[in-house]
Write a protein that holds these residues in place. Structure first.
Motif: not given
Lengths: 410, 458
Positions: A186-206, A212-217
């Motif tokens: 479960k924890e791995a899934k949770n981390k994976e989800k956060w990682d994806k969100a973070k990746e999306k956040f990092d890629k966004e330039d606007d 809006k995309l900031d997943p937080g800590p």
């Protein structure tokens, strides 16, 4: 928790009564049992600051150091270590799988039994939590100290597990590891989800969109105390002491453990006609310690006597012997009972080790107590004779260098 | 501390020395071991093998591989690593099957998780030759010392009641059968119609007793506990009317209606020593008969034998408990049953009723290596089981257990060959004793070994 704290201020009368020993002193004894199985004659033991500085045969003691010359009949040995006791704690625990519970929460430093335990020569106690199933973790205490913290030598010494030939007992062990697995997943899934969100956040330039995309800590999922305990078992930070009654229980235990790797020792509950001898070889191969009571049992269905501790020892199993009765009178009879099974075949040095160093090692405090070696706590018993002879009295007890029972004269 | 360091250096040295060797030799073998564990071979050598299928092979051997019978016969190729039990002069029978048992396994139900494989009763049952037993709805092997490979099957012997003491229950059961038969007829019709009309819906089995469907389809057989002539006849009629094969437990007055039971394809579970008398007011024949098993068997009813108590009892019921399964079968023989049928009644017949006949119940290639070795006819009162073998492993040895070792102890000469003392061995010992006297003769002895034992004498 409140009660021990309040009582922490109560002075312990027994402690004050004993006259203090100096910080640095030497003991001279005609016979000294080190606890490792070794016996030193004409032994000299040097104590400073509550620790054993050195021990050896006919050592020269520097002038000025007070020397306590013992009587020729007196024998010195390390303080006894009882790895499996509830003398001193009185709480009752519910049964079930609660590996996060701690016996240390039940400590009651003012319990009168501690003074009696000291008098009986027991200087280290491993308190286990009450209850069946997997009721919690044990705590190692010295029978002295004004507060729970002052008494505690080591917390989380072992996880108590009661195993029997039943589906529920087996699944409480194997199920615990499964819980750990599912938590990790479960924890791995949770981390994976956060990682994806973070990746999306990092890629966004606007900048606007980025806000809006900031997943937080990263926030891990809620901790599961049961799963955590079994993860501790796996990573070796917690070990288990598993109790069985029969040889069948042992096989079911091995079946329940399956491929799981963790550190555990075995306790065999003594019954009148126990059949654990069927698996002695298997237990010896596993290299686990075995906790037994110093008792002669009967071959099932017969009056033929069996010395199971001796049989285990001969097979090469490290042996821990605990009193037959978990009471002060049991503590007092402990050495005599060990003497009985030595008389009927148990190796003497193994027997002495089984009530000192081996239980200390089981409790994970083998580097501090259990034997009289340089650097270890000065937990010393002065006995009126051979420790395993019936009639031998405890003349004096020294706990971490201080006299806590009996008298010592220069 | 000193010892520790010594050990460390010692092992290091050894590792350095043997590293090339280990690389060359050990590595490939360990790799093989990883792939599959070595086969376990076991041989019962030279016994009179009563296969349970009617054949008796005198002085034959049974070779088992990984717990299954691999080969039976003479001059078998025996792998070097095989464990051999020399049973020359003894008889080998299939392990007995108890259709009912209590308290053999220590655990109550869910044996895989609760069995006590060291229970005293399990040893005693093995001493009576029983290697498979039903415990509740599970069928398990008496694999003493193991908790795996134990349970063969579960959910066996579903019970039904059809007795004159419960008339409404009788009616309900009959109705259930009628509903089920009607459903099967509709279903059969649907299967035919389906071929022409693919859209046709499968008939619903709602309200149809699924277990009764299984009996009617021949997938399972129900067990009735019945002993009186009336009940037995009614069951036979029910079975013939609806077309299923009943198993009848008890069956005391079966000998009176044996023909009817035979025609209904019934099987009977019988206690040969059951005794009951008929009511004095009845004119017809009734009560029990020692000939029950024999008469039923003659009429085509397959007979399974069980003592009156299915537990292990060392007091009270002595002689009528599971330890006397073979004695019970012996009483059936006294009543006229053939010895072959009596042996079947405690081996393959119960195995069939329990649905485990493909695994146990006879000595045949491919079946489990569950066998017993006896010192005489299995049905003789004096016969002891000397060894019991389950899954190709000795799980009972009369001499090793306390119970019967002292009664007619096994003659020493019958022990495995390596324990026999023959003339050659004594000679060798003499040489050794002599050579112990001095170092020089010791060396001489070693040289002499190359020339062979006979040529050199100090």
């Amino acid at each position: 928790m409140l009660i021990p704290l309040l009582l922490a201020w109560t002075p312990n009368p027994a402690l004050q009564a004993a006259p203090d020993l100096p910080d640095l002193y030497a003991l001279k004894a005609s016979v000294l049992e080190t606890g490792t199985g070794e016996v030193i004659e004409h032994a000299v033991l040097l104590v400073e600051g509550g620790k054993v500085i050195t021990v050896g045969e006919d050592l020269v003691v520097e002038r000025g150091i007070p020397v306590y010359e013992l009587e020729p009949n007196q024998v010195v040995m390390p303080g006894l270590v009882n790895a499996y006791t509830r003398v001193g704690v009185t709480g009752s625990g519910p049964s079930g799988v609660q590996p996060w519970m701690r016996a240390s929460d039940e400590l009651y430093p003012a319990a009168g039994d501690y003074a009696k335990a000291r008098e009986a020569g027991v200087t280290t106690l491993g308190h286990y939590p009450s209850g069946n199933g997997i009721p919690g973790r044990s705590v190692v205490v010295r029978p002295m100290g004004a507060s729970a913290d002052a008494m505690t030598l080591k917390d989380d010494a072992y996880l108590k597990v009661i195993m029997s030939s039943s589906k529920s007992a087996k699944s409480s062990l194997s199920g615990g590891f499964k819980d750990a697995d599912s938590w990790i997943a479960k924890e791995a899934k949770n981390k994976e989800k956060w990682d994806k969100a973070k990746e999306k956040f990092d890629k966004e330039d606007d900048e606007e969109k980025k806000k809006k995309l900031d997943p937080g800590p990263y926030k891990p999922i809620k901790e599961d105390p049961k799963a955590t305990s079994f993860m501790e078992l796996r990573d070796g930070s917690l070990k288990a002491l598993i109790s069985v009654r029969t040889a069948g229980d042992y096989l079911h235990l091995i079946d329940a453990i399956g491929e799981e790797k963790f550190s555990w020792d075995l306790r065999v509950v003594m019954t009148r006609d126990m059949n654990i001898y069927h698996v002695i070889e298997k237990v010896a191969e596993s290299g686990r310690r075995v906790v037994l009571e110093p008792e002669i049992s009967l071959h099932p269905g017969t009056m033929r006597q069996r010395n199971l501790p001796a049989e285990f020892a001969r097979a090469g199993t490290p042996l821990v012997l605990v009193p037959r009765n978990d009471s002060i009178s049991g503590f007092e009879a402990w050495r005599r009972h060990v003497g009985e099974i030595v008389a009927s075949g148990l190796d003497r040095s193994i027997a002495v080790r089984a009530i000192t160093l081996e239980p200390a090692a089981l409790l994970g405090v083998g580097d501090r107590v259990g034997s009289l070696e340089a650097g270890k706590d000065a937990n010393i018993l002065i006995l009126s004779g051979d420790p395993l002879e019936p009639g031998t009295q405890v003349d004096a007890v020294i706990l971490e260098g201080a006299l806590v029972s009996g008298e010592m004269n220069l | 501390m000193h010892i520790k360091t010594n050990k460390k250096t010692g092992s290091l040295n050894a590792a350095a020395l043997f590293l090339p060797l280990a690389m060359g030799l050990v590595a490939p073998t360990t790799a093989q071991e990883d792939e599959e564990p070595a086969d376990e071979w076991f041989v019962l050598q030279g016994g009179d093998v009563h296969t349970g299928t009617g054949a008796v092979l005198r002085g034959a051997s049974v070779l088992s591989k990984n717990g299954k019978i691999d080969e039976i016969g003479y001059d078998l190729y025996i792998p070097e690593e095989a464990e051999i039990l020399d049973v020359a002069g003894y008889r080998v029978y299939p392990g007995l099957v108890a259709i009912e048992s209590r308290g053999l396994f220590g655990g109550s139900s869910d044996l895989a998780n609760s069995v006590d494989p060291f229970s005293k009763n399990m040893v005693l049952a093995l001493s009576a030759g029983v290697t498979t037993a039903r415990n509740g709805s599970e069928v398990a092997k008496l694999r003493a010392g193991h908790i795996d490979g134990l349970v063969l099957t579960s959910g066996v012997l579903p019970g039904l009641s059809y007795s004159k003491s419960n008339p409404s229950g009788k009616r309900t059961l009959r109705q259930k059968f009628e509903v089920a038969v009607q459903y099967l007829e509709v279903y059969a019709q649907w299967e035919i119609d389906k071929k022409s009309d693919k859209e046709l819906k499968e008939p619903s089995d709602k309200g149809v007793d699924s277990s009764i469907l299984r009996y009617l389809r021949g997938e399972a057989r129900p067990v009735f506990s019945a002993s009186t002539r009336t009940d037995l006849l009614e069951i036979a009629r029910l079975a013939q009317r609806f077309g299923f094969r009943p198993i009848i437990n008890g069956c005391q007055e079966g000998w009176i209606v044996a023909d009817e039971l035979g025609r209904a394809g019934a099987s009977a579970i019988i206690t040969a020593r059951d005794r009951s008398t008929k009511g004095e007011e009845l004119v017809r024949t009734g009560g029990s008969s020692i000939e029950n098993a024999a008469i039923l068997h003659r009429a085509g009813v397959s007979v399974t034998i069980i003592p009156s108590s299915a537990g292990i009892s060392l007091g009270g019921i002595v002689g009528r408990d599971l330890m006397h399964l073979t004695i019970e079968a012996g009483f059936a023989v006294r009543g006229g049953l053939s010895e072959k049928a009596a042996l079947d009644g405690i081996t393959i017949e119960p195995a069939r009723l329990l649905g485990v006949e493909s695994r146990v119940g006879s000595i045949e290639v491919g079946k489990d290596a569950d066998m017993i070795v006896t010192d005489g006819d299995i049905l003789h009162y004096q016969t002891f089981v000397q060894w019991a073998v389950v899954s190709g492993e000795v799980v009972y040895d009369k001499e090793a257990e306390l119970f019967f070792a002292h009664i007619r102890p096994r003659p020493k000469s019958a022990l495995s060959p390596e324990e026999r003392v023959d003339a050659g061995e004594t000679e060798d010992e003499e040489i050794e004793e002599d050579s112990d006297d001095s170092d020089s003769s010791d060396e001489g002895g070693e040289e002499g070994d190359d020339k062979g034992d006979g040529t050199f004498r100090p």
